[in-house]
Design a protein around this motif. Structure first.
Motif, PDB file in Angstrom:
ATOM      1  N   LYS A  82       0.836  -1.212   0.000  1.00 18.88           N
ATOM      2  CA  LYS A  82       0.000   0.000   0.000  1.00 18.88           C
ATOM      3  C   LYS A  82       0.864   1.253   0.000  1.00 18.88           C
ATOM      4  O   LYS A  82       0.583   2.234  -0.706  1.00 18.88           O
ATOM      5  N   GLU A  83       1.941   1.234   0.816  1.00 20.13           N
ATOM      6  CA  GLU A  83       2.827   2.389   0.891  1.00 20.13           C
ATOM      7  C   GLU A  83       3.590   2.575  -0.425  1.00 20.13           C
ATOM      8  O   GLU A  83       3.801   3.711  -0.876  1.00 20.13           O
ATOM      9  N   ILE A  84       4.002   1.474  -1.039  1.00 17.63           N
ATOM     10  CA  ILE A  84       4.667   1.556  -2.352  1.00 17.63           C
ATOM     11  C   ILE A  84       3.719   2.182  -3.368  1.00 17.63           C
ATOM     12  O   ILE A  84       4.118   3.039  -4.172  1.00 17.63           O
ATOM     13  N   ALA A  85       2.464   1.764  -3.337  1.00 15.92           N
ATOM     14  CA  ALA A  85       1.461   2.317  -4.257  1.00 15.92           C
ATOM     15  C   ALA A  85       1.293   3.821  -4.042  1.00 15.92           C
ATOM     16  O   ALA A  85       1.239   4.606  -5.000  1.00 15.92           O
ATOM     17  N   ARG A  86       1.216   4.238  -2.750  1.00 16.94           N
ATOM     18  CA  ARG A  86       1.047   5.666  -2.450  1.00 16.94           C
ATOM     19  C   ARG A  86       2.231   6.478  -2.947  1.00 16.94           C
ATOM     20  O   ARG A  86       2.063   7.525  -3.595  1.00 16.94           O
ATOM     21  N   LEU A  87       3.448   5.998  -2.660  1.00 15.18           N
ATOM     22  CA  LEU A  87       4.658   6.715  -3.070  1.00 15.18           C
ATOM     23  C   LEU A  87       4.837   6.736  -4.583  1.00 15.18           C
ATOM     24  O   LEU A  87       5.425   7.667  -5.143  1.00 15.18           O
ATOM     25  N   SER A  88       4.333   5.700  -5.255  1.00 17.71           N
ATOM     26  CA  SER A  88       4.464   5.619  -6.719  1.00 17.71           C
ATOM     27  C   SER A  88       3.345   6.353  -7.434  1.00 17.71           C
ATOM     28  O   SER A  88       3.445   6.608  -8.653  1.00 17.71           O
ATOM     29  N   GLY A  89       2.249   6.631  -6.712  1.00 16.37           N
ATOM     30  CA  GLY A  89       1.108   7.294  -7.337  1.00 16.37           C
ATOM     31  C   GLY A  89       0.303   6.369  -8.217  1.00 16.37           C
ATOM     32  O   GLY A  89      -0.329   6.810  -9.196  1.00 16.37           O
ATOM     33  N   VAL A  90       0.296   5.069  -7.878  1.00 19.31           N
ATOM     34  CA  VAL A  90      -0.476   4.088  -8.651  1.00 19.31           C
ATOM     35  C   VAL A  90      -1.304   3.250  -7.671  1.00 19.31           C
ATOM     36  O   VAL A  90      -1.197   3.410  -6.458  1.00 19.31           O
TER      37      VAL A  90
END
Length: 336
Positions: A9-17
């Motif tokens: 979830k955090e990777i998604a938030r930081l990546s904007g996807v």
């Protein structure tokens, strides 16, 4: 280095996807742009994210691991085959779990349970017990047997050397060099590889018009190591004053045992007794004199087994094609 694992979830938030997009990038599955892939990978690398392999295995029903059952990892022939299997699957993106069964059925059973629990994608079983204990597997796991004819055929492939032809070639070499009283030094078991070598020996004698006597089939004590057991078996033949001028040993360690005990008793090799071994391991080349033997192509055996298993895992194998016989070669040295 970060002490905690970043979440998808955090990777998604930081990546904007989306989380789904991150999952597709991690598993290299589905549609996403190269720009998106680079953004996600950048975040993963910056945060030293490690994929939870157990969770991924459960999601995908695939672990990217292969189990290998080997009866004796200290055996040069088996070790060479296992190394080739590990190399092949590493290059294909698989990890390999190697289990040394010590030719113990109970130990093999426990390893099979463990490998099944680890959700291995496939199994390679090298010659050891007389049959693969597939009934204890809870999943339908593709299996390839090497030099070990399976008693079940569903979802099981078989790769073997031409053991029958090897037994014939070894015996014909002794006959060609003038031997007429030829012993076969072997183990008493139901492994297809051993039985086929013995059949090749018998047929070669019959075709040459030579008798096959019961005393010519010499079984070693399987509770002892091959070399010592072979020495004891041949010494027993000498003590009983049984006449022979040739020995076909169904592996090289037995051949070396025969060679050593004959030399200890004053026999000249090959002038008085000729010897042919089987496997072409290093001791056959460096004993004195170097031993004539039958070579099994361990690289071809391993690679054909691996290719079979990979095809089975990927659903590309045809049941009618899941048996391969690899040719053997006579290596002529100084014991004949």
């Amino acid at each position: 280095m970060k002490s905690t694992q970043i979440s998808i979830k955090e990777i998604a938030r930081l990546s904007g996807v989306s989380v789904a997009t991150v999952s597709r990038v991690i598993n290299n599955n589905g549609r996403f742009s190269e720009e998106t892939r680079e953004k996600v990978i950048k975040v993963i690398e910056e945060n030293q994210y490690e994929i939870n392999s157990i969770a991924k295995s459960l999601r995908m029903n695939k672990s990217q691991t292969i189990g290998v059952l080997v009866p004796d990892i200290s055996n040069e022939f088996f070790a060479a085959v296992v190394l080739e299997i590990e190399r092949f699957f590493f290059e294909e993106g698989y990890s390999t779990i190697i289990c040394n069964t010590a030719k113990n059925a109970d130990k093999e059973k426990e390893y099979l349970k463990t490998l099944d629990g680890k959700m291995v994608d496939g199994l390679v079983c090298i010659s050891g017990q007389e049959e693969v204990l597939t009934n204890i597997l809870k999943r339908k796991v593709p299996i390839v047997c090497i030099d070990r004819r399976p008693k079940v055929h569903s979802n099981v492939a078989f790769v073997e050397s031409n053991h029958y032809e090897g037994g014939r070639m070894a015996t014909e070499e002794l006959i060609r060099k003038g031997c007429r009283d030829i012993l076969v030094l072997t183990k008493k078991n139901n492994l297809s590889s051993v039985n086929e070598r013995l059949s090749g020996y018998m047929d070669a004698l019959k075709e040459a018009g030579l008798p096959v006597h019961e005393y010519q089939i010499v079984y070693i004590d399987t509770k002892k190591d091959n070399l010592e057991a072979a020495k004891l078996a041949i010494q027993n033949q000498l003590d009983q004053r049984i006449s022979f001028d040739g020995i076909f040993a169904t592996n090289d360690w037995m051949g070396l045992g025969a060679l050593l005990v004959l030399q200890e008793n004053g026999y000249k090799i090959p002038e008085q007794v000729k010897i042919v071994g089987f496997d072409n391991i290093l001791i056959s080349k460096y004993c004195n004199p170097p031993m004539t033997t039958i070579d099994q192509d361990r690289v071809v055996l391993a690679n054909k087994a691996c290719r079979f298993l990979l095809d089975m895992i990927e659903g590309n194998a045809l049941a009618s094609e899941l048996h391969q016989v690899v040719p053997v070669t006579l290596i002529q040295r100084h014991t004949t």
